[in-house]
Design an enzyme around this catalytic site. Structure first.
Site, PDB file in Angstrom:
ATOM      1  N   LYS A   1       0.833  -1.214   0.000  1.00 56.49           N
ATOM      2  CA  LYS A   1       0.000   0.000   0.000  1.00 56.49           C
ATOM      3  C   LYS A   1       0.862   1.257   0.000  1.00 56.49           C
ATOM      4  CE  LYS A   1      -2.376  -0.437   3.752  1.00 56.49           C
ATOM      5  NZ  LYS A   1      -2.168  -1.748   4.349  1.00 56.49           N
TER       6      LYS A   1
ATOM      7  N   ARG B   1     -10.111   1.597   8.449  1.00 59.67           N
ATOM      8  CA  ARG B   1      -9.647   0.265   8.810  1.00 59.67           C
ATOM      9  C   ARG B   1     -10.733  -0.497   9.571  1.00 59.67           C
ATOM     10  NH1 ARG B   1      -3.564  -0.918   9.933  1.00 59.67           N
ATOM     11  NH2 ARG B   1      -3.135   0.954   8.825  1.00 59.67           N
TER      12      ARG B   1
ATOM     13  N   ARG C   1      11.207  -6.385   5.218  1.00 65.18           N
ATOM     14  CA  ARG C   1      10.962  -4.948   5.017  1.00 65.18           C
ATOM     15  C   ARG C   1      11.843  -4.084   5.919  1.00 65.18           C
ATOM     16  NH1 ARG C   1       4.980  -2.441   5.291  1.00 65.18           N
ATOM     17  NH2 ARG C   1       4.931  -2.926   7.512  1.00 65.18           N
TER      18      ARG C   1
ATOM     19  N   ARG D   1      10.884  -1.774  11.165  1.00 66.82           N
ATOM     20  CA  ARG D   1       9.835  -1.150  11.978  1.00 66.82           C
ATOM     21  C   ARG D   1       9.625  -1.924  13.274  1.00 66.82           C
ATOM     22  NH1 ARG D   1       4.599   0.276   8.363  1.00 66.82           N
ATOM     23  NH2 ARG D   1       3.586  -0.737  10.122  1.00 66.82           N
TER      24      ARG D   1
ATOM     25  N   ARG E   1      -1.501  -7.988  13.650  1.00 64.08           N
ATOM     26  CA  ARG E   1      -2.009  -7.031  12.657  1.00 64.08           C
ATOM     27  C   ARG E   1      -2.777  -7.749  11.546  1.00 64.08           C
ATOM     28  NH1 ARG E   1       3.491  -5.135  11.732  1.00 64.08           N
ATOM     29  NH2 ARG E   1       2.865  -3.945   9.923  1.00 64.08           N
TER      30      ARG E   1
END
Ligand code: ADP
Length: 225
Positions: A17, A93, A130, A162, A173
């Site tokens: 995204k 969300r 990531r 992160r 998540r």
């Protein structure tokens, strides 16, 4: 100049995204409004909101709808987003957030909601590798690091993993996504706003697919301006 667009991009964590929203915001010359990036900015500046948000974010949980919608309301009330639109990333969300967004935009409405589809096995791989710039949010991966020593190619910031990209927070998540965000796909489909876009393949390929569906909508009579 191309006309602007009022777009929401949905997709699981790791679906790409952030990457696609930045590219679409450049293409359509509209701001990229990312609730995750805004919240990380608050955390970094140690504002009262940031201090409250950090713990919730690190656990991989969602912040209260009211707080998020207050933040989004502020951003969507600014001149740039009012004039040309926005690419909204990370909100809504939950169904209550989608309802609040509708009220906030009235009498206008969203032009389109893109659902970026990537299989879960693939997003898990992407999330594990990531890495992200702490200053501007540009995404990298272990396989495609910045050119020099984990220093961002775009702004020179530090590129790190992160804090919510731990195995435990990722699982939470993704679970939240299935329970709270996936129902938005049916919700927006009922309102004839949802278009799925295959999110697998190179970033360029996915951007081209997304632009194609937006332009197809624009060309359809009675649709986008
Ligand atoms: P991801 O999609 O990978 O979870 P984001 O950067 O979009 O990452 O968001 C990071 C975190 O910020 C979320 O896990 C959540 O705690 C919080 N957050 C962002 N957007 C929202 C939202 N619309 N509602 C509630 N919490 C949010």
């Amino acid at each position: 100049m191309l006309p602007g667009v009022r777009l929401v991009v949905l997709g699981k964590q790791g679906a790409g995204k952030g990457t696609q929203c930045v590219r679409l915001s450049h293409h359509y010359v509209v701001p990229h409004v990312s609730t995750g990036d805004e919240l990380r900015g608050e955390v970094k500046s140690r504002t009262p909101l940031g201090l409250r948000a950090k713990e919730v974010m690190d656990r991989g949980e969602l912040l209260p709808d009211d707080l998020i919608m207050e933040m989004v309301k502020g951003r969507l009330g600014e001149g740039d987003t009012r004039a040309r639109g926005f690419i909204l990333d990370g909100c809504p969300r939950t169904i209550p957030q989608a309802e609040a967004l509708d009220r906030l935009l009235a009498p206008d409405r969203l032009d389109l909601v893109i659902d970026l589809e990537v299989p879960t096995a693939q997003v898990l791989k992407r999330l594990a590798s990531r890495r992200v710039c702490v200053d501007c949010g540009t995404n990298y991966s272990v396989a495609q690091p910045p050119m020099v020593n984990w220093t961002c190619d775009v702004c020179g910031g530090e590129v790190v993993q992160r804090e919510d990209d731990t195995e435990e927070a990722i699982a939470r998540r993704l679970d939240n996504y299935e329970r709270q965000t996936a129902p938005l796909i049916a919700w927006y489909t009922e309102r004839d706003l949802l278009v799925p876009v295959n999110g697998t393949g190179s970033p360029d390929t996915v951007t081209k697919r997304a632009i194609r569906v937006i332009e197809e909508r624009r060309a359809a009579p009675g649709r986008l301006p």
